[in-house]
Design a protein around this motif. Structure first.
Motif, mmCIF file in Angstrom:
data_model
loop_
_atom_site.group_PDB
_atom_site.id
_atom_site.type_symbol
_atom_site.label_atom_id
_atom_site.label_comp_id
_atom_site.label_asym_id
_atom_site.label_seq_id
_atom_site.Cartn_x
_atom_site.Cartn_y
_atom_site.Cartn_z
ATOM 1 N N GLU A 2 -6.814 -12.633 13.434
ATOM 2 C CA GLU A 2 -5.528 -12.548 12.731
ATOM 3 C C GLU A 2 -5.374 -11.248 11.930
ATOM 4 O O GLU A 2 -4.259 -10.847 11.602
ATOM 5 N N ASP A 3 -6.481 -10.571 11.635
ATOM 6 C CA ASP A 3 -6.409 -9.285 10.927
ATOM 7 C C ASP A 3 -5.764 -8.198 11.776
ATOM 8 O O ASP A 3 -5.439 -7.124 11.266
ATOM 9 N N CYS A 4 -5.549 -8.477 13.060
ATOM 10 C CA CYS A 4 -4.892 -7.481 13.923
ATOM 11 C C CYS A 4 -3.506 -7.130 13.393
ATOM 12 O O CYS A 4 -3.025 -6.007 13.608
ATOM 13 N N ILE A 5 -2.872 -8.027 12.681
ATOM 14 C CA ILE A 5 -1.550 -7.742 12.117
ATOM 15 C C ILE A 5 -1.636 -6.552 11.160
ATOM 16 O O ILE A 5 -0.786 -5.658 11.193
ATOM 17 N N LEU A 6 -2.667 -6.510 10.340
ATOM 18 C CA LEU A 6 -2.845 -5.393 9.406
ATOM 19 C C LEU A 6 -3.036 -4.083 10.154
ATOM 20 O O LEU A 6 -2.448 -3.059 9.792
ATOM 21 N N ASP A 7 -3.855 -4.106 11.203
ATOM 22 C CA ASP A 7 -4.138 -2.896 11.968
ATOM 23 C C ASP A 7 -2.907 -2.389 12.715
ATOM 24 O O ASP A 7 -2.637 -1.182 12.744
ATOM 25 N N ILE A 8 -2.159 -3.290 13.319
ATOM 26 C CA ILE A 8 -0.973 -2.876 14.075
ATOM 27 C C ILE A 8 0.118 -2.387 13.124
ATOM 28 O O ILE A 8 0.778 -1.373 13.393
ATOM 29 N N ASN A 9 0.283 -3.063 11.991
ATOM 30 C CA ASN A 9 1.228 -2.564 10.981
ATOM 31 C C ASN A 9 0.874 -1.141 10.558
ATOM 32 O O ASN A 9 1.755 -0.285 10.431
ATOM 33 N N LEU A 10 -0.412 -0.891 10.332
ATOM 34 C CA LEU A 10 -0.867 0.430 9.917
ATOM 35 C C LEU A 10 -0.561 1.476 10.989
ATOM 36 O O LEU A 10 -0.111 2.589 10.682
ATOM 37 N N ALA A 11 -0.777 1.134 12.246
ATOM 38 C CA ALA A 11 -0.499 2.074 13.341
ATOM 39 C C ALA A 11 0.998 2.389 13.421
ATOM 40 O O ALA A 11 1.383 3.553 13.622
ATOM 41 N N ILE A 12 1.834 1.383 13.253
ATOM 42 C CA ILE A 12 3.289 1.611 13.276
ATOM 43 C C ILE A 12 3.706 2.487 12.095
ATOM 44 O O ILE A 12 4.512 3.413 12.249
ATOM 45 N N GLU A 13 3.142 2.225 10.933
ATOM 46 C CA GLU A 13 3.452 3.048 9.754
ATOM 47 C C GLU A 13 3.030 4.498 9.972
ATOM 48 O O GLU A 13 3.731 5.426 9.565
ATOM 49 N N LYS A 14 1.885 4.694 10.624
ATOM 50 C CA LYS A 14 1.424 6.059 10.908
ATOM 51 C C LYS A 14 2.391 6.757 11.857
ATOM 52 O O LYS A 14 2.719 7.936 11.668
ATOM 53 N N SER B 139 -6.670 -4.952 27.533
ATOM 54 C CA SER B 139 -7.604 -6.071 27.488
ATOM 55 C C SER B 139 -7.347 -6.916 26.228
ATOM 56 O O SER B 139 -6.243 -7.394 26.024
ATOM 57 N N TYR B 140 -8.358 -7.098 25.383
ATOM 58 C CA TYR B 140 -8.237 -7.890 24.165
ATOM 59 C C TYR B 140 -7.091 -7.379 23.271
ATOM 60 O O TYR B 140 -6.485 -8.144 22.519
ATOM 61 N N GLY B 141 -6.760 -6.099 23.374
ATOM 62 C CA GLY B 141 -5.624 -5.544 22.633
ATOM 63 C C GLY B 141 -4.309 -6.202 23.028
ATOM 64 O O GLY B 141 -3.380 -6.288 22.222
ATOM 65 N N CYS B 142 -4.217 -6.693 24.266
ATOM 66 C CA CYS B 142 -3.012 -7.408 24.714
ATOM 67 C C CYS B 142 -2.834 -8.705 23.936
ATOM 68 O O CYS B 142 -1.724 -9.039 23.521
ATOM 69 N N ASN B 143 -3.920 -9.429 23.739
ATOM 70 C CA ASN B 143 -3.860 -10.676 22.981
ATOM 71 C C ASN B 143 -3.399 -10.405 21.552
ATOM 72 O O ASN B 143 -2.623 -11.169 20.971
ATOM 73 N N LYS B 144 -3.871 -9.298 20.997
ATOM 74 C CA LYS B 144 -3.454 -8.913 19.650
ATOM 75 C C LYS B 144 -1.953 -8.633 19.607
ATOM 76 O O LYS B 144 -1.266 -9.046 18.679
ATOM 77 N N LEU B 145 -1.451 -7.913 20.611
ATOM 78 C CA LEU B 145 -0.025 -7.580 20.619
ATOM 79 C C LEU B 145 0.849 -8.817 20.790
ATOM 80 O O LEU B 145 1.909 -8.920 20.169
ATOM 81 N N ILE B 146 0.429 -9.745 21.628
ATOM 82 C CA ILE B 146 1.190 -10.988 21.808
ATOM 83 C C ILE B 146 1.268 -11.734 20.480
ATOM 84 O O ILE B 146 2.339 -12.195 20.068
#
Length: 194
Positions: free
Chosen positions: A75-87, A102-109
């Motif tokens: 669930e911490d993937c939300i923090l990482d993806i938010n950070l990437a979008i902000e960057k 791969s596993y990054g797809c599950n995070k995006l879903i």
């Protein structure tokens, strides 16, 4: 972070890597970034807390947190993806495409389900059924789930499980249980269900 710049600063593809991957070993992301950049589309590849098998990340308060695949909480993937979008926004981009491998797809879903971001689209490259694959590949799955739960219940969530996961890596009890327990948030591509 690797950034392949666009001359137009309009669209940026934000790449979310798979399990245990790094910027250094993801050659196809580099090829993709170069190709998109030549075609006036930016490409941003940032590590997330799941990079490598084990890593330490610097927190805002100056402390370090042990991360990597061994310790990652899905669930911490939300923090990482938010950070990437902000960057990407900081870099001047106006529109975004999220691309996972791969596993990054599950995070995006999961991210899309929870945040409903204003994006142009999702690209899911080699999207896996993580739990289905675990059940198929890990003959001692039930033993490991029980061991992980027992360690968590005894106050030892970061205790490493006794057996290798998929014959190549160790994993903490909290991560294994978080990822592979029944009704895990990671179970968002159940194509292998019976």
């Amino acid at each position: 972070m690797i950034h392949f710049e666009s001359d137009k600063k309009d669209i940026c593809v934000i790449f979310i890597h798979g399990m245990c991957q790094t910027i250094l070993d993801n050659y196809f992301a580099i090829v993709c970034g170069e190709l998109l950049s030549r075609n006036s589309i930016g490409f941003l590849y940032e590590h997330n807390r799941g990079h490598s098998i084990e890593n330490d990340i610097l927190m805002k308060d100056g402390s370090y947190k042990r991360c990597g695949c061994m310790y990652e909480i899905f669930e911490d993937c939300i923090l990482d993806i938010n950070l990437a979008i902000e960057k990407a926004k900081e870099l001047g981009y106006k529109r975004y495409i999220l691309m996972g491998h791969s596993y990054g797809c599950n995070k995006l879903i999961y991210y899309y389900y929870k945040k409903h971001p204003n994006i142009l689209g999702l690209v899911l490259a080699s999207a896996p059924d993580m739990i289905g694959l675990q059940l198929l590949r890990q003959s001692d799955y039930k033993k490991l789930i029980n061991e992980a739960k027992d360690n968590i219940d005894k106050g030892n969530p970061t205790k490493i499980l006794s057996n290798l996961i998929e014959n190549y890596m160790y994993m903490s009890s909290q991560t294994y249980y978080n990822w592979f327990k029944k009704d895990s948030n990671l179970d968002n591509l159940p194509v292998m269900d019976e």
